[in-house]
Design a protein around this motif. Sequence first.
Motif, mmCIF file in Angstrom:
data_model
loop_
_atom_site.group_PDB
_atom_site.id
_atom_site.type_symbol
_atom_site.label_atom_id
_atom_site.label_comp_id
_atom_site.label_asym_id
_atom_site.label_seq_id
_atom_site.Cartn_x
_atom_site.Cartn_y
_atom_site.Cartn_z
ATOM 1 N N ALA A 116 16.831 12.592 6.381
ATOM 2 C CA ALA A 116 16.883 13.888 7.084
ATOM 3 C C ALA A 116 15.502 14.384 7.491
ATOM 4 O O ALA A 116 15.327 14.974 8.562
ATOM 5 N N HIS A 117 14.486 14.147 6.629
ATOM 6 C CA HIS A 117 13.154 14.672 6.909
ATOM 7 C C HIS A 117 12.367 13.796 7.884
ATOM 8 O O HIS A 117 11.297 14.192 8.351
ATOM 9 N N VAL A 118 12.891 12.603 8.184
ATOM 10 C CA VAL A 118 12.182 11.688 9.082
ATOM 11 C C VAL A 118 12.424 12.105 10.525
ATOM 12 O O VAL A 118 13.571 12.316 10.943
ATOM 13 N N SER A 119 11.347 12.209 11.291
ATOM 14 C CA SER A 119 11.470 12.665 12.674
ATOM 15 C C SER A 119 12.219 11.649 13.532
ATOM 16 O O SER A 119 12.276 10.457 13.203
ATOM 17 N N ALA A 178 1.322 7.181 13.365
ATOM 18 C CA ALA A 178 0.639 7.847 12.246
ATOM 19 C C ALA A 178 1.616 8.407 11.210
ATOM 20 O O ALA A 178 1.433 8.193 10.004
ATOM 21 N N PRO A 179 2.682 9.127 11.634
ATOM 22 C CA PRO A 179 3.640 9.624 10.627
ATOM 23 C C PRO A 179 4.325 8.488 9.859
ATOM 24 O O PRO A 179 4.584 8.623 8.658
ATOM 25 N N ALA A 180 4.621 7.376 10.553
ATOM 26 C CA ALA A 180 5.274 6.246 9.884
ATOM 27 C C ALA A 180 4.352 5.631 8.839
ATOM 28 O O ALA A 180 4.798 5.225 7.755
ATOM 29 N N LEU A 181 3.052 5.557 9.153
ATOM 30 C CA LEU A 181 2.076 5.047 8.184
ATOM 31 C C LEU A 181 1.935 5.984 6.998
ATOM 32 O O LEU A 181 1.894 5.550 5.837
ATOM 33 N N GLU A 182 1.871 7.298 7.270
ATOM 34 C CA GLU A 182 1.722 8.281 6.196
ATOM 35 C C GLU A 182 2.928 8.307 5.268
ATOM 36 O O GLU A 182 2.792 8.523 4.056
ATOM 37 N N GLU A 183 4.102 8.055 5.811
ATOM 38 C CA GLU A 183 5.321 8.045 5.001
ATOM 39 C C GLU A 183 5.489 6.743 4.218
ATOM 40 O O GLU A 183 6.410 6.600 3.419
ATOM 41 N N GLY A 184 4.603 5.794 4.445
ATOM 42 C CA GLY A 184 4.718 4.510 3.751
ATOM 43 C C GLY A 184 5.836 3.645 4.281
ATOM 44 O O GLY A 184 6.344 2.773 3.586
ATOM 45 N N LEU A 185 6.225 3.881 5.539
ATOM 46 C CA LEU A 185 7.314 3.115 6.154
ATOM 47 C C LEU A 185 6.778 1.917 6.931
ATOM 48 O O LEU A 185 7.483 0.911 7.113
ATOM 49 N N ALA A 212 0.825 -1.208 0.000
ATOM 50 C CA ALA A 212 0.000 0.000 0.000
ATOM 51 C C ALA A 212 0.859 1.258 0.000
ATOM 52 O O ALA A 212 1.827 1.363 0.751
ATOM 53 N N THR A 213 0.502 2.182 -0.852
ATOM 54 C CA THR A 213 1.145 3.497 -0.886
ATOM 55 C C THR A 213 0.077 4.550 -0.595
ATOM 56 O O THR A 213 -0.910 4.658 -1.314
#
Length: 460
Positions: A375-378, A415-422, A240-241
């Motif tokens: 770099a952009h990953v928290s 949530a951020p990890a899911l949104e980033e597709g990670l 999923a993307t």
Amino acid sequence: MGETTRIENKVLLTPELDIEKEVIAFLNYKEGGYVYIGIDKEGNTVGVNDVDDIMLRLKDRIKNNISPSAMGLFDVVEEKKDGRSIVKVTIASGIEKPYFKSKYGMTPRGAYIRIGTSAEPMPQDMIDRLFAIRTRNSIGRIVSNRQDLTFEQLRIYYDEHGKRLNDNFARSLELLTDDGKYNYVAYLLADENGNSIKVAKYSSLDRCDLIENNEYGYCSLIKATKSVLAKLEIENKTAATITPVERIETPLWNKVALREAVINAIVHNDYSFEVPPKFEIFPDRLEITSAGRLPESLSQEEFFSGISIPRNKELMRIYRDLELVESLGSGIPRILHAYGKDSFRFTDNFIRITFPISVQKSDHDTAHVSAHDTAHVSAHVKTLILAIKGDVRRDELQELVKINHRQHFMKEYLAPALEEGLVELTIPEKPKSKNQKYRLTPKGLQLQEVLGKQKEGHIS
């Protein structure tokens, strides 16, 4: 479509036509071949009228007049050419050469070989040589170590396809040795046996971190095959993307090639090794390994061109009866169309097919991660990515990153990890399932690898 070394044309099927001779010549020829009924010598289409009758008579003559049995080695189908019906007989090269007319035995009157565009009598010295090297480890010749076999599952599968097994099915399906005992084919197809096919899943790129190990077997090989296909279908549902506009879902592996590879591995496995095929899922690939090497008379070039020499013709015949196999020689070209020759690896005792995981790329999500991309990953997300191993529940993830507050964990980590597709859900169709778990996507795994290397570099 004129005649060639692999094509024989006939206008009509008459009692006088020696169709057995033509089929035998192709069975004994290393590349097999095709016989067309309804086409003349020059390749002109004349067509046939009663297709069903011709197909029935062809099957009956090939089945009853040729030895060893050619069942599982030929297809008879109707085709359309120039607006007319013709009948096509596809013949595979047999593994039990020499094939011959039953009434004449292993003599030049009974055995034939394809030479140029004609079927010629096989010299006696060639007959003797082929018989001397005939495969001795055919599972049709190996006596089952159990003779108290039952076949209710097999009956059910035949019934589902409108084909009833009569009291003589063991003989007609070649489940008996010459002396009337159940052979190893029967053992594999029986309701109970010791054969088991494994589908393993790893969280690492090697075989160190096993997270799932499923066994499908101790039952009819048909049932085990269907179970393996069902399991891999679940695993192949989608990558999923998540984009700002939509959720894009892409199968991890080409569905047609996957099915063909599974069936090929099971049907052509060399069970005389007593080693079943195995299926292994890694974060970046699927590996399918079957026992046995290519037949001695088949080169890799011929194999890749679609030439078929069924190792287990008895299994091939039954899998075709149950529509698990479509036609002879069609599987490998379909796999090659999707993945190419590099997906195959041959050794002295095994054949392995490797399908890499394919993830659809977009501006929002890419399967390739470099050190610059981190770099952009928290920091919170990086901590989560480094902590995930395999499929993990939400509460377990919170413990791993040492966060007690659920809302804070969901907002800043998951949530951020899911949104980033990670990270992805293991049950995406049921987000609130009580059995829901989370795992790294291929992109997440690559990020984890990059972060791990950065961490090691920092420590050193």
